[in-house]
Structure formats: C-alpha cells, structure tokens
Scaffold this active site. Structure first.
Site, PDB file in Angstrom:
ATOM      1  N   ASP A  29       0.848  -1.191   0.000  1.00 27.19           N
ATOM      2  CA  ASP A  29       0.000   0.000   0.000  1.00 27.19           C
ATOM      3  C   ASP A  29       0.882   1.239   0.000  1.00 27.19           C
ATOM      4  OD1 ASP A  29      -2.622   1.455   0.423  1.00 27.19           O
ATOM      5  OD2 ASP A  29      -1.568   2.069   2.234  1.00 27.19           O
ATOM      6  N   ASP A  85       3.696   0.686   3.249  1.00 32.43           N
ATOM      7  CA  ASP A  85       3.167   0.526   4.598  1.00 32.43           C
ATOM      8  C   ASP A  85       3.489  -0.895   5.064  1.00 32.43           C
ATOM      9  OD1 ASP A  85       1.590   0.094   6.872  1.00 32.43           O
ATOM     10  OD2 ASP A  85       0.034   1.473   6.190  1.00 32.43           O
ATOM     11  N   ASP A  95       0.426   5.353   0.120  1.00 36.83           N
ATOM     12  CA  ASP A  95      -0.548   6.404   0.401  1.00 36.83           C
ATOM     13  C   ASP A  95       0.179   7.738   0.509  1.00 36.83           C
ATOM     14  OD1 ASP A  95      -2.461   8.173   1.540  1.00 36.83           O
ATOM     15  OD2 ASP A  95      -3.491   6.501   2.495  1.00 36.83           O
TER      16      ASP A  95
END
Length: 380
Positions: free
Chosen positions: A68, A286, A70
């Site tokens: 992930d 992450d 972000d």
C-alpha cells in the site's frame, strides 16, 4: 479462486464491517453489490479453505504479497496547504489536526485529507520505485504484478505468484525491510566508509542497492543546492562541511560522470550522502499492510466511499499517463446543488472549481459526490 476469498463491506452510515462472506462466482459478487449497494467493498488478499468461517476456523491457504502506498504517509509539503478539519456540529472550518472546535467547543471534528496532483505524482514515484524492487531485486515477472489506484490518495500493488503465497509474516517483514532500506549496511554493498577498503569498482548499472545508492547519490550531488537536499545535509554534517561539499560539486560531477567515486568523499560526508540516498531510493510502503497475511483489500474497479472515485485497475505501463481526476471520475456530470463548508481549488475533468467556503454551489454531480463523501458539504 474467488470461492477461496473472504469478502466484506460497509453500508452507508454503518461503522462496523460486514465480513466473513463467501462467494462462489462473479455473479454472486455482482448480486451482492446490487443488493446492499455498499459504501466500501473489500476482498481478502488471503485464500481460505472456509472463507465464511470465523477467523480462527478459516484455514489459511496462502496470501498475495500486497503493498500500500498512500500520499498521506509521504510527508508532502502540499498537505499543509490543502488538508483541514471541519466541526461536525457547527460546520466551522478548522486547521488540520484540530481536536476541538474553536467556535462551539464541540469534539466531533472531522479531519479532511484532501488530494492534489502533487500527491498523486509523489505516490506514482513510490510505485515506480516499488516495481523496480519487485522486478529487479526479487525477479518477479511483471505479469504477476497488478497495480490499482486506491480511489483516494494512493495505489495498491499486489503480487500473485504461487512461489510467494505461503510466505509468513516474518518473511514478508524481511521483504519490506529490504524495500525500505531498514538497517541497510552500505559496506555490505561495497560502500565502506573506511577509505582503506576502496578496492572495488563501481557502476551505476550495478544490481540492487549497490547500483541504486550510486545512482541516487549522483542525483543528490547534482541537486545539492535544492532546499530539500541542502537542509537535510546541513543537519547531518553541518554548514561548514556542506559549503565545502558545495564547492566541490562541479569536480565531483565530472569525476562521477562514468561511475561513482566514493573515495572522493570524506567519511562523514559519505555517511550522510548514503543516508540521504537510502531515504530517496526506498519505496515508502506501509509495512503493516504487507505483513498482514489476513488483510482485506478494496475490490478493484469499485467506488471508494471516501471520494466517489473509481478504485481503478491499471496497466503499469500506462501509470505515468493516469490522471485520477479524469480517469477515475465515473459519476455523471448533471448539476447538483450543495452547501459547501470549504473546498480548496480543484481541477477535475479538465475544469477548475472553487475554492468554496460557506457557500451554496451548483456543481457537477461527480464533484458533489466527492464533497459529500468528504463530509464537507450537504445537499441543498
């Protein structure tokens, strides 16, 4: 293997996920979506013998290797300019990070994480770096890698390779450590700080972190005068050593043109430059997401309930051209009236809108949905 996945969803106004759902085929999935019209819908990265069972009874059969990225985790300077908070009681605009409303004293404060083109481009850069690690360092074929826009501020990358499905949490943590450069020892890649040991030859084409550090260090030398580089270097080596390094910039660029010449740097400067190179070259993934072997992921090509944008499945070759403010906007253009608490200026589908503050606005439905999902507008 849809029948081995667990599915879950949130409905509008619901704060608890409905999960442990097993579906036999795509038709059952489509019927579920039509029936519940979910705000968010997810599927497991893992495969289970019994997806519908409680977690301790599912029988884990392996999981995709997922990542992930972000923009909210990248510490971008643009955040200060466009993130903010809103009081859910009196609808007052508040600074980002506010815990209580300065107007009514209420504690129901919503933090609004806005997204801009800079956020998306920065997240794309991290995806490219991640793909370089996966394909170059780990030898994963591009055909085994999928890239999805999250529908909000980032991207999801998944590796579906039978060779990796059974990796446990410890193994996945080792992969994240490599990608993040955690605990990286430059000497193990031929870059010792002890000048006596410079007997190796270096090339910008070297594999893995060895070549990655060399290429990134060269770029940092070229960018010595950029505030993003100079400020960090000064913190590490002091103003005096930084000025000396700056005075050597042109000669360093000349000597480093064909290959890196680490021996031209003082040990302390070398350590600092390598530390910055690690920060620049790593991909900001992450760790918690990647090491969670039971993680649920947003279902690709469904709407993200935080924006109304499509969590679009992408072709990695076309990532550079992807513009979520055009390509992920799927709601209709019909005008809608909304009362907007606050909205920064935004370009969506090629048109500029806003900024708006405490005003009644007539906007396309796709923008109205974004504002409603963010909790910063109400239907008029």
């Amino acid at each position: 293997m849809i029948e081995r996945r667990e599915f879950g969803y949130f409905t509008f106004g619901q704060k608890i996920m409905v999960r442990h759902i097993s579906l036999k085929n795509p038709s059952e999935l489509f019927n579920l979506i039509r029936k519940v019209t979910p705000l968010h819908i997810y599927h497991s990265a893992a495969y289970y013998q019994y997806p519908q069972a409680p977690m301790e009874e599912k029988v884990w059969l392996g999981a995709e290797l997922i990542f992930d990225i972000d923009a909210d985790h990248l510490n971008l300077p643009c955040k200060e300019g466009h993130d903010f908070s809103v009081c859910e009681d009196c609808r007052s605009l508040l600074p980002s990070g506010s815990e209580r409303c300065s107007n009514c004293g209420g504690a129901r404060v919503r933090r609004v994480e806005w997204v801009c083109e800079n956020c998306i481009e920065a997240a794309k850069k991290e995806v490219y770096k991640l793909l370089d690690f996966l394909e170059g360092d780990f030898g994963i074929p591009p055909s085994k890698i999928s890239v999805n826009f999250s529908g909000n501020r980032g991207f999801h990358v998944a590796v579906n390779d039978e060779k990796l499905l059974m990796l446990d949490q410890t193994s996945r943590k080792e992969i994240t450590d490599h990608i993040l450069g955690s605990g990286l020892d430059p000497s193990l890649h031929g870059i010792p700080v002890d000048r006596k040991r410079y007997a190796l030859t270096f090339s910008y084409a070297d594999a893995s972190w060895r070549g990655r550090l060399a290429r990134t260090a060269f770029e940092l030398i070229k960018d010595l005068q950029k505030p993003s580089v100079s400020e960090r270097l000064i913190k590490l080596i002091g103003k005096r050593e930084y000025n000396k390094l700056l005075g050597l910039k042109e000669s360093l660029l000349t000597s480093w043109l064909e290959s890196p010449k680490w021996e031209a740097l003082k040990p302390d400067v070398l350590k600092a430059l390598v530390a910055l190179a690690i920060e620049e070259a790593r991909s900001m993934i992450d760790t918690i997401v990647t090491t969670d072997i039971h993680r649920l992921l947003r279902l690709a090509n469904t709407l993200n309930g935080k924006t109304g944008f499509l969590a679009k499945k992408l072709d990695a070759d076309n990532l550079e051209q992807f513009n979520p403010f055009v390509d992920a906007v799927v709601m209709p253009e019909d005008p809608s009236k909304v009362h907007v608490v606050y909205m920064p200026k935004i370009n969506i589908r090629g048109e500029w809108y806003g900024p708006y503050r405490n005003t009644l606005a007539r906007v396309p439905t796709f923008l109205a949905v974004l504002l409603l999902c963010k909790g910063i507008a109400t239907l008029a």
